[in-house]
Design a protein around this motif. Structure first.
Motif, PDB file in Angstrom:
ATOM      1  N   SER A 135       1.272  -1.079   0.139  1.00 24.67           N
ATOM      2  CA  SER A 135       0.328  -0.330   0.101  1.00 24.67           C
ATOM      3  C   SER A 135       1.010   1.353  -0.007  1.00 24.67           C
ATOM      4  O   SER A 135       0.301   2.506  -0.445  1.00 24.67           O
ATOM      5  N   ALA A 136       2.110   1.390   0.691  1.00 23.91           N
ATOM      6  CA  ALA A 136       2.990   2.348   1.114  1.00 23.91           C
ATOM      7  C   ALA A 136       3.457   3.305  -0.435  1.00 23.91           C
ATOM      8  O   ALA A 136       3.339   3.334  -0.899  1.00 23.91           O
ATOM      9  N   SER A 162       2.433   1.288  -4.008  1.00 22.49           N
ATOM     10  CA  SER A 162       1.562   1.701  -4.602  1.00 22.49           C
ATOM     11  C   SER A 162       0.587   2.224  -5.076  1.00 22.49           C
ATOM     12  O   SER A 162       1.295   3.543  -4.883  1.00 22.49           O
ATOM     13  N   LEU A 163       1.349   3.288  -6.444  1.00 24.97           N
ATOM     14  CA  LEU A 163      -0.004   4.838  -7.168  1.00 24.97           C
ATOM     15  C   LEU A 163      -0.912   4.208  -7.568  1.00 24.97           C
ATOM     16  O   LEU A 163      -1.555   4.793  -7.850  1.00 24.97           O
ATOM     17  N   ASN A 164      -1.207   2.626  -7.354  1.00 21.41           N
ATOM     18  CA  ASN A 164      -2.333   1.695  -8.423  1.00 21.41           C
ATOM     19  C   ASN A 164      -3.381   1.606  -7.264  1.00 21.41           C
ATOM     20  O   ASN A 164      -3.004   0.169  -7.449  1.00 21.41           O
ATOM     21  N   PRO A 165      -4.265   2.351  -7.003  1.00 21.73           N
ATOM     22  CA  PRO A 165      -5.062   1.137  -5.915  1.00 21.73           C
ATOM     23  C   PRO A 165      -5.810  -0.003  -6.790  1.00 21.73           C
ATOM     24  O   PRO A 165      -6.056  -0.789  -5.893  1.00 21.73           O
ATOM     25  N   VAL A 178      10.208   3.477 -10.099  1.00 24.93           N
ATOM     26  CA  VAL A 178       9.590   5.162 -10.147  1.00 24.93           C
ATOM     27  C   VAL A 178       8.314   4.913 -10.872  1.00 24.93           C
ATOM     28  O   VAL A 178       7.570   5.912 -10.005  1.00 24.93           O
ATOM     29  N   TYR A 179       7.947   4.358 -11.557  1.00 24.14           N
ATOM     30  CA  TYR A 179       6.614   4.192 -12.163  1.00 24.14           C
ATOM     31  C   TYR A 179       6.031   3.459 -11.334  1.00 24.14           C
ATOM     32  O   TYR A 179       6.410   1.619 -12.140  1.00 24.14           O
ATOM     33  N   LEU A 213       3.080   2.552 -10.991  1.00 27.72           N
ATOM     34  CA  LEU A 213       1.042   2.583 -11.395  1.00 27.72           C
ATOM     35  C   LEU A 213       0.639   0.507 -11.937  1.00 27.72           C
ATOM     36  O   LEU A 213      -0.480   0.382 -12.236  1.00 27.72           O
ATOM     37  N   MET A 267       7.135   9.171  -2.801  1.00 25.59           N
ATOM     38  CA  MET A 267       5.373   8.712  -3.569  1.00 25.59           C
ATOM     39  C   MET A 267       5.613   9.383  -4.798  1.00 25.59           C
ATOM     40  O   MET A 267       5.543   8.372  -6.004  1.00 25.59           O
ATOM     41  N   VAL A 268       6.404  10.491  -4.828  1.00 20.75           N
ATOM     42  CA  VAL A 268       6.602  11.454  -6.684  1.00 20.75           C
ATOM     43  C   VAL A 268       8.738  11.996  -6.587  1.00 20.75           C
ATOM     44  O   VAL A 268       8.593  12.114  -6.035  1.00 20.75           O
TER      45      VAL A 268
END
Lengths: 348, 148
Positions: A109-110, A112-115, A228-229, A231, A328-329
């Motif tokens: 969860s920490a 991932s940038l895609n739920p 970095v990506y 998603l 995150m980014v």
């Protein structure tokens, strides 16, 4: 920035060697695998055990010094750990040939940038890459059986440093009862799904997640897979090859196939289900420019700073810590891919 | 005298002397001959008149054709002058094409680079959007609903 192949990177820091199990001399090859006890694709545990047994047996028969580095990523609660099930079923996997890392689910969860993304396969493999001890590292999957030519190359140790080796993946037909795996079953062309293709240079993509073999230093220089990506997990294997090619690392066909035991839920079978609603796929969106960009992972890639708690002999749990989680980014970590640049010209 | 009288009486009955008949026959023959000649001459003149008319028609057509030819010539001259102008323009454009051809590889490289940069920007936007979505979800989980 500890980027080694990073574009514009100037630092000469080496990536931290994270929690390597130190005891026996380093093996020739570390096979990095990831999975969890979630019934992925049906009988995941059964497929994994048959595959692991076959690969281990044939590596041992040929005298290939090897280890399996297994990353149990974000295990589900309420079910036994895969480590318990598999190590119970395969007593021949003595601690000398197996390292097991259980990763706290909080990392999924920490990071991932895609739920919708259910499993960060390549972040998990990065954990294994950073902790592997072998001179060479093979990132593969739990249902991928090594072919005869691959085993022979490993047995003869006919492998060069600074090179990436790829193997063609042949899918074994879904639903067939292969029983105990044997060469007769694997090498019977009637069991192969679809037509037999070939790896196309220079990138040799296509099922790359099932077989990427390189020396450990090359893996470390390339900083593992893109973190970095975060998603998708689709195309991150190809993206690694794009980065390697962009950095001037040659990519070569090892000369024989590996065999993938097909199953429900595989990308090959489920991609049609998500046609027109790609963003909803549990493996992430397939429409991202994996062939056009390269990445510069944060120095902590592969959860290098995750605190490890010893569970049993050669089995660790990576506890959650925000210090191990990358920002995150990290937009500076994405750049355009460039045609081959010799490795020697890059800052190491 | 009597002889003359006899001739007159005979003449009343349509008779003439042989000598006179012979003379008259000769005169008739001569007249007939002249008539035939006149007729032929008339035919010849008619033919000439026809030929003349035809010639006049031909002459008129020739005049028309000549006029058209003159017009065509003028048009061709104008077209030729226009062609020369266009040729000069085209030669100028050929130079432009050469210049374009020389600059094309560079432009192609720039386009490719721009496309690559665009894709990198696209990937970065994906990351930003993903991060925003994740933060949004996390925030919503922590927000305590307030009732009005």
């Amino acid at each position: 920035m500890s980027s080694t192949f990073a574009r514009g990177g100037t630092s000469s820091q080496r990536p931290a060697r994270a929690h390597l199990p130190e005891s026996a001399p380093p093996p020739l090859v570390s096979v990095v695998l990831t999975g969890r006890n979630d019934g992925y694709g049906g009988d995941f545990v059964g497929r994994f055990i048959r595959t692991l047994r076959f690969n281990h047996q044939h590596l041992r028969e040929r005298g290939v010094p090897h280890e399996f580095v297994f990353i149990e990523w974000a295990p589900r609660s309420g079910v036994p750990l895969l480590a318990e099930v598999v190590l119970g079923e395969l007593p021949e996997l003595d601690p000398g040939v197996c390292s097991w890392f259980v990763v706290d689910p909080a990392y999924q969860s920490a990071l991932s940038l895609n739920p919708r993304l259910e499993y960060m396969e390549f972040a998990a493999k990065n954990v294994g890459i950073r902790r592997a001890r072998g001179r060479f590292i093979l990132t593969s999957n739990c249902d991928v059986v090594l072919g005869r030519e691959v085993l022979e190359r490993l047995a003869k140790a006919e492998l060069d440093d600074g090179k990436i080796y790829r193997a063609l993946r042949l899918d074994l037909k879904l639903g067939a009862d292969y029983g105990a795996l044997s060469w007769d079953v694997l090498e019977d062309i009637r069991n192969v799904e679809g037509r037999v293709g070939r790896l196309k240079p220079p990138l040799m993509t296509g099922g790359a997640g099932d077989f990427i073999l390189a020396d450990r230093l090359t893996y470390l220089r390339l900083q593992g897979f893109n973190e970095v990506y975060r998603l998708t997990r689709f195309g991150l294997d190809a993206n690694f090859l794009v980065k390697a090619h962009s950095a001037g690392v040659p990519i070569e066909d090892i000369g024989g196939p590996v065999y993938h035991i097909n199953h429900a839920g595989s990308y090959r079978l489920s991609r049609r289900m998500y046609a027109g609603r790609e963003a909803e796929a549990p493996y992430g969106d397939t429409r991202w420019p994996a062939f056009a960009v390269v990445y510069d992972n944060p120095p902590t890639w592969g959860l290098a700073l995750a605190p490890a708690r010893h569970l049993s002999h050669r089995c660790w749990r990576l506890e959650f810590s925000w210090s191990a989680v990358p920002p995150m980014v990290g937009l500076k970590g994405i750049a355009t891919a460039r045609p081959s640049t010799p490795v020697a010209t890059r800052a190491l | 005298m009597i002889r003359r009288l006899v001739h007159r009486v005979l003449r009343l009955f349509g008779l003439v002397s042989a000598r006179r008949h012979e003379r008259l026959a000769r005169e008739l023959e001569a007249v007939s001959k002249k008539y035939s000649q006149a007729k032929e001459a008339s035919k010849a003149w008619e033919k000439r008149a026809r030929q003349h008319s035809e010639l006049q028609v031909h002459l008129k057509s020739a005049q028309v054709a000549l006029k058209e030819a003159n017009q065509q010539t003028r048009r061709l001259e104008r077209a030729n002058a226009g062609g020369d102008r266009k040729l000069k323009v085209l030669q100028g454009r050929l130079g432009d094409v050469d210049l374009l051809r020389r600059t094309l590889p560079g432009t192609d490289r720039e386009l490719s680079m721009a496309r690559d940069h665009l894709m990198a920007i696209e990937a970065k936007l994906d990351i930003l959007e993903g991060a925003a979505n994740v933060l949004d979800l996390r925030t919503r989980r922590h927000v305590i609903p307030t009732s009005g």
